[in-house]
Enzyme design. Structure first.
Site, PDB file in Angstrom:
ATOM      1  CG  HIS A  75      -1.937   1.122   1.169  1.00  0.00           C
ATOM      2  ND1 HIS A  75      -2.963   1.160   0.252  1.00  0.00           N
ATOM      3  CD2 HIS A  75      -2.065   2.264   1.908  1.00  0.00           C
ATOM      4  CE1 HIS A  75      -3.693   2.249   0.434  1.00  0.00           C
ATOM      5  NE2 HIS A  75      -3.155   2.943   1.440  1.00  0.00           N
ATOM      6  CG  HIS A  77      -1.364   6.874  -0.934  1.00  0.00           C
ATOM      7  ND1 HIS A  77      -2.428   6.496  -1.716  1.00  0.00           N
ATOM      8  CD2 HIS A  77      -1.658   6.451   0.323  1.00  0.00           C
ATOM      9  CE1 HIS A  77      -3.339   5.891  -0.962  1.00  0.00           C
ATOM     10  NE2 HIS A  77      -2.887   5.840   0.276  1.00  0.00           N
ATOM     11  NE  ARG A  98      -9.049  14.954   3.710  1.00  0.00           N
ATOM     12  CZ  ARG A  98     -10.336  14.770   3.409  1.00  0.00           C
ATOM     13  NH1 ARG A  98     -10.733  13.603   2.948  1.00  0.00           N
ATOM     14  NH2 ARG A  98     -11.213  15.723   3.596  1.00  0.00           N
ATOM     15  CE1 TYR A 137      -5.467  10.959  -3.330  1.00  0.00           C
ATOM     16  CE2 TYR A 137      -4.988   8.717  -2.633  1.00  0.00           C
ATOM     17  CZ  TYR A 137      -4.883  10.084  -2.437  1.00  0.00           C
ATOM     18  OH  TYR A 137      -4.187  10.561  -1.364  1.00  0.00           O
ATOM     19  CG  HIS A 219     -10.048   7.160  -1.515  1.00  0.00           C
ATOM     20  ND1 HIS A 219     -10.554   7.532  -0.285  1.00  0.00           N
ATOM     21  CD2 HIS A 219      -8.749   7.531  -1.513  1.00  0.00           C
ATOM     22  CE1 HIS A 219      -9.600   8.124   0.415  1.00  0.00           C
ATOM     23  NE2 HIS A 219      -8.496   8.140  -0.304  1.00  0.00           N
ATOM     24  NE  ARG A 222     -13.042   8.714   4.876  1.00  0.00           N
ATOM     25  CZ  ARG A 222     -11.901   9.086   4.329  1.00  0.00           C
ATOM     26  NH1 ARG A 222     -11.798  10.256   3.720  1.00  0.00           N
ATOM     27  NH2 ARG A 222     -10.848   8.304   4.392  1.00  0.00           N
ATOM     28  CG  HIS A 246      -7.796   4.009   2.086  1.00  0.00           C
ATOM     29  ND1 HIS A 246      -7.792   4.871   1.020  1.00  0.00           N
ATOM     30  CD2 HIS A 246      -6.493   3.808   2.386  1.00  0.00           C
ATOM     31  CE1 HIS A 246      -6.547   5.173   0.692  1.00  0.00           C
ATOM     32  NE2 HIS A 246      -5.736   4.537   1.508  1.00  0.00           N
ATOM     33  CG  HIS A 283      -5.476   2.082   7.093  1.00  0.00           C
ATOM     34  ND1 HIS A 283      -4.137   2.226   7.385  1.00  0.00           N
ATOM     35  CD2 HIS A 283      -5.732   2.934   6.057  1.00  0.00           C
ATOM     36  CE1 HIS A 283      -3.605   3.128   6.576  1.00  0.00           C
ATOM     37  NE2 HIS A 283      -4.551   3.563   5.758  1.00  0.00           N
ATOM     38  CG  ASP A 334      -0.952   4.691   3.996  1.00  0.00           C
ATOM     39  OD1 ASP A 334      -1.270   5.222   2.914  1.00  0.00           O
ATOM     40  OD2 ASP A 334      -1.678   4.754   5.011  1.00  0.00           O
TER      41      ASP A 334
HETATM   42 ZN    ZN Z   1      -3.603   4.912   1.994  1.00  0.00          ZN
END
Ligand code: ZN
Length: 471
Positions: A75, A77, A98, A137, A219, A222, A246, A283, A334
């Site tokens: 995992h 990004h 974020r 993404y 994703h 949410r 996630h 997670h 991650d």
């Molecule tokens: Zn992630």
């Protein structure tokens, strides 16, 4: 790619099956910890064609340490690497972190993302990672307009992996909403295809290649309305491709999901066909007892990212419980707070010790299995992550001679039988990514004596790529 390698020691894991299993119900620890010595590994066409212990090196490339199968970073990004050190001052929450992450996202172009990801994947190669699961993404231009090639950003990541000499599974993520029933915000316009069907149409144009496979991602619950979940699951099902999501990283996600749908995120994913043996829940930190049973019962892999979860103060996920319920475990860097799968592996065990005030939840071999075999399987590369004939020839050498690792493992060289797995414990509980000296991916040497063979100055490549973002 053909070649011949000689390992001073090698963990053959699943190769040696004659180890008595004296704890029959203890699945997580049923992983052989055998370490063989003086191991000749023949490679033909990028795959292991022969493994022989107690052999002379001859003209083979010498791997002087403990050789492990390639590590799978399940995992990632890639662009979060630009945040390292930038989000550690003051307090804040996952949600304030974020905000900073979104500033970096807003600055990237296909060209700058190629430069950054090439450097990040080179850092991963130096850490012994031969395959990355890139949870991707950031698809479109600022404002959400498609690039001329609507997959320009994904293609940049695939090219970056090629230039760094590693394999990639591009887990192309569907991302449509900023929260339950809400439209994407300004940054998130870059993530959104507008609908799940439009996501599927765009992703269908991406093709597998020798070093790259395409998978799907939700994703999160949410970001993908319930009506879109089945579209993504069907797309992955038709291709027998991995599908990642996630899941329950934050209690706020659970609360929002319960308010919107009356069920937990795991239940929602199960009800829309997302879970199963090709699926990975990333997670899975805040689960109910039913969630654990749903994940385990469907053989969904759970990807733990302990260095990120501790950095973001997420909590400690029930890794042991989901594994006992039937979920394989994988590990991911991650947010790239650090890129070190040995640290991820030991953190999973050590976090569990702190939570339970008990030691020994996983053996070193079981932790390495998450970092190798099970991680690769979760990314759709079941032929990688093990040292056995027919497997992809990915070899990672960990020095047993560094300031961190010298000592007990040297018992190996003197043939002390009780020391036969000590190299493994050293790798998992003492080594860091800096102890990886040599990395072979598909029979090709990509790191030799600590130097990346394709990206000679990785720190400089990182520095320049991150400075170029001006975020
Ligand atoms: Zn992630």
């Amino acid at each position: 790619m053909n070649g011949r390698f000689w390992a001073r020691h090698a963990w053959t894991g699943t190769l040696e099956r004659d180890v008595p299993n004296d704890v029959p119900n203890d699945v997580p620890n049923d992983v052989p910890s055998d370490v063989l010595s003086d191991v000749l590994i023949e490679v033909s066409d990028g795959r292991i064609s022969e493994i022989r212990a107690s052999a002379a090196p001859g003209d083979a490339v010498i791997l002087d340490g403990l050789v492990l199968p390639g590590l799978a970073n399940a995992h990632s990004h890639a662009f979060h690497r630009a945040l390292r050190g930038a989000t550690q001052s003051g307090g804040g929450t996952f949600w304030t972190w974020r905000e900073i992450m979104y500033r970096v996202a807003a600055a990237l172009t296909p060209e700058s993302y190629l430069r950054l990801a090439r450097a990040v994947y080179a850092e991963m190669a130096l850490a012994g990672i031969t395959c990355v699961g890139e949870f991707h993404y950031l698809h479109h231009a600022p404002g959400g307009a498609a690039y001329d090639d609507p997959n320009a950003m994904g293609e940049a990541l695939i090219e970056a992996a090629a230039q760094a000499g590693i394999r990639i599974t591009l887990l192309d993520a569907c991302y449509l909403s900023s929260g339950f029933g809400l439209p994407p915000d300004e940054t998130q316009l870059r993530f959104s295809d507008g609908s799940a069907d439009a996501w599927a149409e765009r992703v269908s144009a991406l093709k597998d290649r020798d070093h790259a496979r395409i998978g799907a991602a939700v994703h999160s619950v949410r970001a993908v309305p319930a009506a879109g979940l089945g579209v993504v699951a069907r797309w992955a099902g038709e291709r027998q491709a991995p599908i990642h999501a996630h899941v329950s990283e934050q209690p706020a996600e659970n609360e929002g999901c319960l308010a919107a749908y009356g069920v937990t995120p795991t239940r929602l994913l199960a009800d829309h066909g997302v879970l199963g043996p090709r699926a990975t829940a990333v997670h899975a930190t805040h689960l109910t007892t039913e969630d654990v049973a749903l994940l385990g019962g469907s053989a969904t892999t759970v990807c733990m990212c302990p260095t990120t979860e501790r950095d973001l103060a997420d909590g400690i996920g029930p890794a042991r419980e989901v594994q006992e319920a039937g979920s394989p475990l994988s590990l991911g860097s991650d947010s790239q707070a650090v890129i070190d799968l040995f640290e991820e592996a030991r953190a999973m065990e050590l976090d569990e010790r702190l939570r339970t005030r008990r030691r020994g939840h996983w053996t070193a071999a079981a932790l390495l299995r998450a970092a190798t075999t099970d991680g690769h399987a979760s990314l759709g590369w079941p032929e990688a992550g093990r040292l056995e004939v027919g497997a992809l020839a990915d070899l990672v050498t960990v020095s047993l001679d560094s300031v961190r690792t010298a000592g007990p493992s040297q018992a190996l060289s003197h043939g002390l039988s009780h020391g036969l797995s000590h190299g493994l414990e050293t790798a998992v509980f003492a080594a860091t990514a800096a102890d990886v000296t040599d990395v072979v991916a598909g029979g090709r040497v990509i790191v030799r004596h600590g130097v990346h063979q394709l990206v000679p100055d990785v720190p400089r490549a990182l520095r320049e790529a991150i400075a170029g973002l001006g975020a």
